[in-house]
Motif scaffolding. Structure first.
Motif, mmCIF file in Angstrom:
data_model
loop_
_atom_site.group_PDB
_atom_site.id
_atom_site.type_symbol
_atom_site.label_atom_id
_atom_site.label_comp_id
_atom_site.label_asym_id
_atom_site.label_seq_id
_atom_site.Cartn_x
_atom_site.Cartn_y
_atom_site.Cartn_z
ATOM 1 N N LEU A 34 1.005 -0.881 -0.359
ATOM 2 C CA LEU A 34 0.202 -0.058 0.084
ATOM 3 C C LEU A 34 0.981 1.198 0.442
ATOM 4 O O LEU A 34 1.889 1.424 0.520
ATOM 5 C CB LEU A 34 -0.837 -0.107 1.324
ATOM 6 C CG LEU A 34 -2.340 -0.608 1.065
ATOM 7 C CD1 LEU A 34 -2.850 -0.810 2.528
ATOM 8 C CD2 LEU A 34 -2.876 -0.391 0.039
ATOM 9 N N GLN A 35 0.019 2.140 -0.473
ATOM 10 C CA GLN A 35 0.700 3.422 -0.084
ATOM 11 C C GLN A 35 0.298 4.407 0.815
ATOM 12 O O GLN A 35 -0.906 4.110 0.596
ATOM 13 C CB GLN A 35 0.808 4.636 -1.748
ATOM 14 C CG GLN A 35 1.710 4.247 -2.896
ATOM 15 C CD GLN A 35 1.521 4.775 -4.202
ATOM 16 O OE1 GLN A 35 0.692 5.302 -4.544
ATOM 17 N NE2 GLN A 35 2.495 3.931 -4.964
ATOM 18 N N SER A 40 -7.029 -0.442 1.062
ATOM 19 C CA SER A 40 -7.276 -1.286 -0.176
ATOM 20 C C SER A 40 -8.148 -2.338 1.013
ATOM 21 O O SER A 40 -8.623 -2.313 1.645
ATOM 22 C CB SER A 40 -5.727 -1.813 -0.017
ATOM 23 O OG SER A 40 -5.637 -2.988 -0.969
ATOM 24 N N SER A 41 -8.328 -3.574 0.336
ATOM 25 C CA SER A 41 -8.756 -4.583 1.676
ATOM 26 C C SER A 41 -7.992 -5.912 0.933
ATOM 27 O O SER A 41 -8.030 -5.946 -0.205
ATOM 28 C CB SER A 41 -9.725 -4.805 0.403
ATOM 29 O OG SER A 41 -10.306 -5.245 -0.890
ATOM 30 N N LEU A 42 -8.379 -6.537 1.961
ATOM 31 C CA LEU A 42 -8.303 -8.270 1.291
ATOM 32 C C LEU A 42 -9.503 -9.360 1.725
ATOM 33 O O LEU A 42 -10.258 -8.600 2.246
ATOM 34 C CB LEU A 42 -7.334 -8.961 2.497
ATOM 35 C CG LEU A 42 -5.549 -7.830 2.957
ATOM 36 C CD1 LEU A 42 -5.630 -7.531 4.307
ATOM 37 C CD2 LEU A 42 -5.080 -8.389 2.139
ATOM 38 N N ILE A 43 -9.473 -10.420 1.543
ATOM 39 C CA ILE A 43 -10.653 -10.840 0.552
ATOM 40 C C ILE A 43 -10.180 -12.790 1.737
ATOM 41 O O ILE A 43 -9.388 -13.371 1.770
ATOM 42 C CB ILE A 43 -11.286 -11.504 0.033
ATOM 43 C CG1 ILE A 43 -11.634 -10.214 -1.156
ATOM 44 C CG2 ILE A 43 -12.087 -12.337 -0.273
ATOM 45 C CD1 ILE A 43 -11.939 -9.556 -1.825
ATOM 46 N N ARG A 79 -10.153 3.289 10.743
ATOM 47 C CA ARG A 79 -10.116 3.652 9.198
ATOM 48 C C ARG A 79 -10.456 2.270 8.828
ATOM 49 O O ARG A 79 -10.104 1.559 7.797
ATOM 50 C CB ARG A 79 -9.062 4.080 8.985
ATOM 51 C CG ARG A 79 -8.746 5.293 9.563
ATOM 52 C CD ARG A 79 -6.980 6.155 8.766
ATOM 53 N NE ARG A 79 -6.369 4.952 9.829
ATOM 54 C CZ ARG A 79 -6.008 3.784 9.793
ATOM 55 N NH1 ARG A 79 -5.830 3.529 7.767
ATOM 56 N NH2 ARG A 79 -4.382 3.263 10.203
ATOM 57 N N LEU A 80 -10.638 1.239 9.454
ATOM 58 C CA LEU A 80 -10.849 0.034 9.433
ATOM 59 C C LEU A 80 -12.171 -0.618 9.463
ATOM 60 O O LEU A 80 -13.177 -0.885 10.245
ATOM 61 C CB LEU A 80 -10.063 -1.214 10.288
ATOM 62 C CG LEU A 80 -8.625 -1.142 10.374
ATOM 63 C CD1 LEU A 80 -7.960 -1.584 11.952
ATOM 64 C CD2 LEU A 80 -7.756 -1.302 8.844
ATOM 65 N N GLN A 99 -1.908 4.380 6.502
ATOM 66 C CA GLN A 99 -0.433 5.124 7.702
ATOM 67 C C GLN A 99 0.339 3.848 7.973
ATOM 68 O O GLN A 99 0.092 2.630 7.450
ATOM 69 C CB GLN A 99 -1.490 5.010 8.572
ATOM 70 C CG GLN A 99 -2.643 6.125 8.783
ATOM 71 C CD GLN A 99 -2.542 7.204 7.660
ATOM 72 O OE1 GLN A 99 -1.697 8.564 8.867
ATOM 73 N NE2 GLN A 99 -3.190 7.614 7.127
ATOM 74 N N PRO A 100 1.811 4.394 7.496
ATOM 75 C CA PRO A 100 2.395 4.088 8.140
ATOM 76 C C PRO A 100 2.340 3.051 8.798
ATOM 77 O O PRO A 100 3.401 1.907 9.071
ATOM 78 C CB PRO A 100 3.605 5.475 8.538
ATOM 79 C CG PRO A 100 3.404 6.461 7.649
ATOM 80 C CD PRO A 100 2.024 6.258 7.911
ATOM 81 N N GLY A 101 1.820 3.136 10.207
ATOM 82 C CA GLY A 101 1.280 2.043 11.420
ATOM 83 C C GLY A 101 0.326 1.440 11.159
ATOM 84 O O GLY A 101 0.173 -0.314 11.901
ATOM 85 N N ASP A 102 -0.063 0.911 9.681
ATOM 86 C CA ASP A 102 -0.838 -0.505 9.392
ATOM 87 C C ASP A 102 0.249 -1.038 8.470
ATOM 88 O O ASP A 102 -0.530 -2.541 8.042
ATOM 89 C CB ASP A 102 -2.287 -0.213 8.392
ATOM 90 C CG ASP A 102 -2.737 1.276 8.385
ATOM 91 O OD1 ASP A 102 -2.604 0.863 9.277
ATOM 92 O OD2 ASP A 102 -2.981 1.939 7.963
#
Length: 125
Positions: A34-35, A40-43, A79-80, A99-102
């Motif tokens: 990610l930037q 984005s998403s995960l499935i 944000r999740l 974010q960078p923490g993600d």
């Protein structure tokens, strides 16, 4: 006569004890880059009926964090967001405004339920 009963009971117990469930869980994409600021998403796809899905985050330091425990509908934490579609057998984790923490490893875990369609007795020929 008593010996025959013992043998039949033993055979029945062996068949019942060997109940097995074959399940497949796949997460996609396998690797996600990610930037900052992007969404984005995960499935998480699963092959049999379930009772719930859990989403986890494992930070680079190895710490494991439970993000969601979801059995139906949608849940959101900041944000999740996580959704589940039991009919189509998948759950989705959305990350908004990354974010960078993600930066972490994300994965899902599926809690199954057993029914006549998904479980079978293991029998040896």
């Amino acid at each position: 006569m008593k010996t025959q009963r013992r043998v039949l009971l033993s055979l029945l117990w062996i068949q019942i004890c060997c109940l097995r469930v074959q399940m497949k869980v796949e997460q996609s994409p396998g690797v996600l880059t990610l930037q900052e600021g992007r969404n984005s998403s995960l499935i998480c796809n699963y092959s049999i009926s379930m009772t719930s899905v859990q989403w986890f985050q494992q930070n680079p330091d190895g710490r494991l964090i439970s993000l969601f425990y979801i059995a139906s509908g949608m849940q959101q934490k900041g944000r999740l967001k996580s959704t589940i579609n039991s009919k189509e057998r998948y759950s989705q984790l959305y990350i908004r405004d990354s974010q960078p923490g993600d930066s972490a490893t994300y994965f899902c875990a599926v809690e199954t339920q057993c029914s006549a369609d998904t479980c079978s007795l293991y029998t040896k020929p």
